[in-house]
Design an enzyme around this catalytic site. Structure first.
Site, mmCIF file in Angstrom:
data_model
loop_
_atom_site.group_PDB
_atom_site.id
_atom_site.type_symbol
_atom_site.label_atom_id
_atom_site.label_comp_id
_atom_site.label_asym_id
_atom_site.label_seq_id
_atom_site.Cartn_x
_atom_site.Cartn_y
_atom_site.Cartn_z
ATOM 1 C CG ASP A 99 35.562 56.570 50.742
ATOM 2 O OD1 ASP A 99 36.164 57.653 50.628
ATOM 3 O OD2 ASP A 99 35.945 55.525 50.193
ATOM 4 C CG ASP B 142 31.581 50.487 48.440
ATOM 5 O OD1 ASP B 142 32.774 50.595 48.090
ATOM 6 O OD2 ASP B 142 31.243 50.337 49.626
ATOM 7 C CB CYS C 28 24.836 39.626 28.656
ATOM 8 S SG CYS C 28 25.370 41.136 29.502
ATOM 9 C CB CYS D 108 26.437 44.576 29.095
ATOM 10 S SG CYS D 108 27.761 43.598 28.339
ATOM 11 C CB CYS E 294 27.156 40.840 25.874
ATOM 12 S SG CYS E 294 28.208 40.131 27.165
ATOM 13 C CG HIS F 217 30.225 41.515 31.024
ATOM 14 N ND1 HIS F 217 29.066 41.059 30.426
ATOM 15 C CD2 HIS F 217 30.526 40.602 31.997
ATOM 16 C CE1 HIS F 217 28.692 39.921 30.998
ATOM 17 N NE2 HIS F 217 29.562 39.629 31.956
#
Length: 381
Positions: free
Chosen positions: A92, A274, A312, A314, A317, A343
């Site tokens: 940015d 974002d 999940c 991830c 998890c 996560h």
């Protein structure tokens, strides 16, 4: 070709596309993981970002200019090499950070003089300086330097601010052309996105969208939302503005937002997102699941041996229990924050994959309705 946006599917205003860059193809809609100072807060590594299917990393021009310094990053080969990340990076412009320092800045046509939040030294930043810094960082996508007026600012102020943002955009475009053709520039294919402003005034937004569309940039952002207005106002502005931005260019909604915000904005034609929510909330034990948010600091999770969300995939998890992560957080062990951030970012990245799949398969409308309904439930609590 770098900067080409190909729309693969449409569902009303919603778009499924892919955006070509020098650092790889971005599948859209996409959520960009926010690494303000070239790192995700919560001890998340580049390897972690790859593992949780991050497409784009977002860093902050102002913060990297202040520390360690963009010229140092350039000397080290640019931001990609510096943080060991070979996929797209969006920087940015520093505009939002500069304008958030309301008591420390002075705006002129040339740019903004402000004080560093670190040591108070005076800094000047205008369109040319922002483009130079972002060129030194060698990011994939650079954002134009703009003013972000408060969403509830008076109309007269917003009109003058937006006019100046347009003049600054022209200067940004000219400076980027010069830099991309400079011999010592690292990324000569850096792409410039313009930013639409106008607070919550539909007519100012629409007129500004028409004007900046004539600059024929690779992409356009809608800025100055999620800064105090209601969700309904935000959705109204998106709905009224997007049709006046180029139909063949990606639209980026800056700093937004919750999973529901993203689903509503995709439906209204937004392609890039974002937000610090997933990582910030994670560091405070607020975790996203398909059955609503949970707060791991609640005592009821003290003996809960289930993962954050069953099913999940991830890294967190797959291995750790709610009880263990809660213990880490209570003990103020950094690992607790790291596991929670992983996560939440995985949840967001996976949701974007699901959105793209739903668009590909012509079922986005039902997917959106079911996703919002399930996240509003309290089954997981």
């Amino acid at each position: 070709m770098s900067g080409e946006f190909k729309i693969l599917k449409r569902s009303g205003a919603a778009k499924r596309g892919q955006f070509e860059t020098v650092h790889g193809t971005i599948q859209t809609p996409v959520f960009m993981n926010v690494g303000t100072v070239a790192a995700i807060k919560g001890a998340v590594s580049t390897e972690d970002l790859e593992r949780i299917n991050t497409q784009v990393e977002l860093s902050n021009t102002y913060h990297l200019h202040v520390r360690p310094g963009d010229e140092k990053i350039k000397a080290l080969g640019g931001l990609h090499k510096f943080m060991s990340w070979n996929k797209p990076i969006l920087t940015d412009s520093g505009g939002f950070q500069v304008f958030s320092l309301a008591g420390l800045r002075k705006i002129k046509e040339e740019g903004v003089t402000f004080q560093s939040h670190i040591d108070g030294h005076r800094i000047f930043m205008g369109p040319e300086e922002s483009m130079q810094i972002q060129s030194n960082l060698a990011s994939t996508i650079a954002m134009a330097f703009d003013e972000c007026p408060p969403s509830k600012a008076e109309r007269k102020y917003v009109e003058a601010s937006v006019a100046r943002t347009t003049r600054w955009l022209e200067r940004c475009k000219n400076k980027m052309y010069e830099l991309n053709n400079s011999e010592d520039t690292i990324n000569k294919e850096q792409l410039l996105f313009g930013i639409n402003q106008g607070a919550v005034y539909d007519d100012i937004r629409i007129e500004h969208a028409k004007i900046i569309s004539e600059f024929d940039l690779p992409g356009y952002a809608i800025g100055g939302l999620a800064v105090g207005e209601t969700h309904e106002e935000m959705y109204r502005i998106i709905e009224s503005t997007v049709p006046y931005l180029p139909a063949n260019k990606p639209v980026y909604l800056m700093g937004v937002g919750t999973p529901e915000n993203i689903l509503e904005a995709v439906e209204r034609g937004v392609d890039f997102f974002d937000c610090v929510y997933p990582s910030r909330n994670a560091r405070h034990a607020h975790l996203y699941t398909n059955f609503g948010k949970i707060n791991l600091m609640n005592a009821k999770y003290e003996l809960d041996d289930r993962p954050i969300e069953e099913g999940c995939q991830c890294p967190t998890c797959q291995r750790y229990s709610r009880a263990y992560i809660r213990h880490l957080l209570k003990a103020k062990e950094m690992l607790g924050m790291r596991l929670c951030v992983l996560h939440n970012l995985y949840f967001y990245n996976t949701m974007m994959t699901e959105i793209r799949d739903a668009l590909d398969e012509d079922r986005f409308e039902s997917y959106k309705a079911n996703k919002i309904a399930s996240m509003k439930s309290s089954q997981n609590e």
